[in-house]
Design an enzyme around this catalytic site. Sequence first.
Site, short mmCIF file in Angstrom:
data_model
loop_
_atom_site.label_atom_id
_atom_site.label_comp_id
_atom_site.label_asym_id
_atom_site.label_seq_id
_atom_site.Cartn_x
_atom_site.Cartn_y
_atom_site.Cartn_z
CB CYS A 164 25.30 43.84 42.63
SG CYS A 164 24.91 44.00 40.87
CG HIS A 174 29.99 43.76 41.83
ND1 HIS A 174 29.48 42.61 42.36
CD2 HIS A 174 29.18 44.11 40.81
CE1 HIS A 174 28.40 42.26 41.69
NE2 HIS A 174 28.19 43.15 40.74
CD GLU A 218 32.02 41.70 44.87
OE1 GLU A 218 31.77 42.78 45.45
OE2 GLU A 218 31.18 41.10 44.16
#
Lengths: 203, 252
Positions: free
Chosen positions: A81, A185, A187
């Site tokens: 990001c 993202h 994650e």
Amino acid sequence: MRVAIVDHGLCNIDSITRAVQECGADSFITDNPKDLEDVGRIILPGVGAFPDAMRNIRARGLDVALKSLVIDKKMPMLGICLGMQMLATRGFEGEETPGLGFINAEVHKLEPQAGERIPHVGWDEVSYPRESKLFAGIPSNKDFYFVHSYHVVPADPSEAIGVCAYAGGFCAALQHGNIYATQFHPEKSQKFGFHVLKNFLSL
Amino acid sequence: MSHKIRIIPTLLYRDTQLVKGKGFDSWRPVGSPMQAVKVYNMREVDELIFLDIRATAEKRSTDFQLIDDLADECFMPLTVGGGIRTVEDVRTLLQVGADKIALNSALYEIPDLVNQIASAFGSQCVVASIDARKTSSGYECFSHSGKTATGKDPVSVAKDAEARGAGEILITSIERDGTMEGYDVELTRLVSEAVNIPVIAAGGAGNYQHMVDVLSGSKASALAAASIYHFTQQTPLEAKQYLREHGFPVRL
């Protein structure tokens, strides 16, 4: 493998740290350049504002340490990001700000098309202009989680390994040698996001 | 169109447990926050909203340790709200694992906080949460979990929040909340047509057709809901399947 999560003081770094641990690696958070010397991978995460993040990176001497490890010693690195955007030559969020300059690229604001809204928030499909190790084993057009208003425009379009159709199309992931980056993202992108992280860890 | 409509379960936290009420009252316990987060994580829902609904009234910050523990089990985007008064509150929440923070009472009492957070952490992490009640002449916003009338209308509050740098609007109909009688489509339409940032509709979802109704009648980008998941057998996954059958892009 030890994975350094670079902390520039602005964002949710706990999630990426936990996600990397779930992927089987030994991750730790640091803002100390010395801690980067004996790791196997570096992740530069981030949400936040580009100028503040770059200021924090420079104030901690992380720009110099990262250059030595990633550019000179070719340590595999993943920018996420804002961490992807910081790899660029310069950004235009608020004021023109020099980035780390690891990738010949600029960071521009997304230009919404009819009916689209900015920030670009939510799940969106990523397709692959070319094959890459980062997306190995992940089918094209799977959804990843985005939350951003700016995007990276690489000078060399062939460095884009993932694209998203929103806002007229933008670079969702790129590779420049040992440097990888995702605008989404991983994650927060559940099973396919974890797959991306595992691919990065096993480069 | 590949950008997906998000289906977001909302978790309301009060006195150590999750609750759900009607019209912001008559709270019923609905389980433990950790258990809910684990279940939604396993089911891979699009996103979660967690609101500590007593924090502002009790003049305290939200429980950072609890958020830390929840975020460790939450590999999906997490928005946290309740009692946020300072940039430092936000920094702590982001550090322990929140991705976005929701401001509600602060929108009226310290509106400049939106500017400060957007400037420090970026617009994408600020959700302006607006609770509105229908009146004889339109709509009025309420702060402090629906207890305090503000005299302001939701369209102007939403536009002001956008101008200050908010990245999303969460618009909740107070009197529809918990009724499962359907979203307030008109309220959602008014707010989503007034701003250019994503709008999350909330309050009143009781079945999947309610979701189609609000998406057809407004420009909402996402749908929050709670009672439908707590009190019926309906699930976020089935909601998305229904939306896809009705032509809306979702992540399945």
